[in-house]
Design a protein around this motif. Structure first.
Motif, PDB file in Angstrom:
ATOM      1  N   ALA A   1       0.832  -1.208   0.000  1.00  0.00           N
ATOM      2  CA  ALA A   1       0.000   0.000   0.000  1.00  0.00           C
ATOM      3  C   ALA A   1       0.864   1.255   0.000  1.00  0.00           C
ATOM      4  N   ALA A   2       1.911   1.260   0.795  1.00  0.00           N
ATOM      5  CA  ALA A   2       2.799   2.425   0.835  1.00  0.00           C
ATOM      6  C   ALA A   2       3.418   2.678  -0.540  1.00  0.00           C
TER       7      ALA A   2
ATOM      8  N   TYR B   1       2.125   1.639  -3.403  1.00  0.00           N
ATOM      9  CA  TYR B   1       1.011   1.963  -4.301  1.00  0.00           C
ATOM     10  C   TYR B   1       0.665   3.452  -4.226  1.00  0.00           C
ATOM     11  N   TYR B   2       0.586   3.982  -3.002  1.00  0.00           N
ATOM     12  CA  TYR B   2       0.221   5.396  -2.835  1.00  0.00           C
ATOM     13  C   TYR B   2       1.298   6.332  -3.375  1.00  0.00           C
ATOM     14  N   ALA B   3       2.505   5.817  -3.545  1.00  0.00           N
ATOM     15  CA  ALA B   3       3.592   6.634  -4.086  1.00  0.00           C
ATOM     16  C   ALA B   3       3.731   6.465  -5.603  1.00  0.00           C
TER      17      ALA B   3
ATOM     18  N   ILE C   1      -1.899   6.388  -8.678  1.00  0.00           N
ATOM     19  CA  ILE C   1      -2.722   7.180  -7.781  1.00  0.00           C
ATOM     20  C   ILE C   1      -3.519   8.246  -8.540  1.00  0.00           C
TER      21      ILE C   1
ATOM     22  N   GLU D   1      -6.631   6.647  -9.689  1.00  0.00           N
ATOM     23  CA  GLU D   1      -7.473   6.409  -8.520  1.00  0.00           C
ATOM     24  C   GLU D   1      -8.181   7.694  -8.077  1.00  0.00           C
TER      25      GLU D   1
ATOM     26  N   ARG E   1     -12.082   8.377  -7.931  1.00  0.00           N
ATOM     27  CA  ARG E   1     -12.671   8.824  -6.663  1.00  0.00           C
ATOM     28  C   ARG E   1     -13.559  10.040  -6.891  1.00  0.00           C
TER      29      ARG E   1
ATOM     30  N   PHE F   1     -10.045   3.403  -3.244  1.00  0.00           N
ATOM     31  CA  PHE F   1      -8.759   2.960  -3.771  1.00  0.00           C
ATOM     32  C   PHE F   1      -8.708   1.440  -3.762  1.00  0.00           C
TER      33      PHE F   1
ATOM     34  N   SER G   1      -7.599   1.545   2.299  1.00  0.00           N
ATOM     35  CA  SER G   1      -6.857   2.466   3.164  1.00  0.00           C
ATOM     36  C   SER G   1      -5.992   1.667   4.127  1.00  0.00           C
ATOM     37  N   GLN G   2      -4.905   2.270   4.532  1.00  0.00           N
ATOM     38  CA  GLN G   2      -4.004   1.590   5.458  1.00  0.00           C
ATOM     39  C   GLN G   2      -4.690   1.352   6.807  1.00  0.00           C
TER      40      GLN G   2
ATOM     41  N   ILE H   1      -3.906  14.279  -2.627  1.00  0.00           N
ATOM     42  CA  ILE H   1      -3.349  13.468  -1.541  1.00  0.00           C
ATOM     43  C   ILE H   1      -1.948  13.961  -1.244  1.00  0.00           C
TER      44      ILE H   1
END
Length: 175
Positions: free
Chosen positions: A48-49, A51-53, A57, A60, A64, A75, A79-80, A149
């Protein structure tokens, strides 16, 4: 993904019985220890970390904006906070609600005997029962919105347009 969960196994046709057995074991979702769940959670949180970087994104965030807080707007990795809080019972309940025969498509491609494969599937999946699910169709958000984000010294601007419906064959070409 947002549309489905897919488990794929590729091997020589002579192993088709083993493949069908492996898929049936996945569907059973039993004998998953708390230790194994904690181990997998750590791996997923690391994914996840990353992916968000990633550049994914941007897509996504566009989705959203279109779908809002509905499932297609969330996502794909989750979420984490949610990943950290899932229990074994939560996952089992999800399996029981959505991973049902009436909600499943099985595709077998290759040089196989169809009657034999169908018999193997019937034997290995004879435990599987249908549960009713209630999932309302997704609705698109009608009000424009902007989402972002994190903080960065870079800015990416993405514009998205409503295209073919979620179930349309043209959806992937449009994307």
């Amino acid at each position: 993904g947002k549309e489905m969960t897919r488990c794929c196994i590729t091997s020589q046709a002579s192993y088709s019985d083993s493949i069908i057995n492996a898929l049936s074991e996945i569907v059973k979702f039993n004998n998953v220890s708390e230790k194994r769940l904690r181990h997998e959670r750590t791996i997923i949180l690391q994914e996840a970390a990353t992916y968000y970087a990633s550049s994914r994104i941007k897509t996504e965030l566009s989705e959203r904006t279109l779908w809002g807080e509905r499932s297609l707007g969330l996502f794909v990795i989750g979420s984490q906070e949610n990943i950290s809080s899932f229990t074994k019972e939560d996952i089992e309940n999800r399996f029981n609600q959505y991973y049902t025969p009436s909600n499943t498509l099985m595709v077998i491609q290759g040089d196989v005997n169809p009657e034999k494969i169908i018999d193997q599937i019937a034997t290995k999946f004879n435990f599987w029962k249908n549960n009713t699910i209630s999932a309302s169709p997704p609705m698109i958000e009608v009000s424009p919105s902007i989402m972002g984000i994190g903080k960065s010294d870079r800015v990416n601007l993405t514009i998205s347009f409503v295209g073919p419906s979620f179930r349309s064959r043209k959806r992937h070409a449009m994307a």
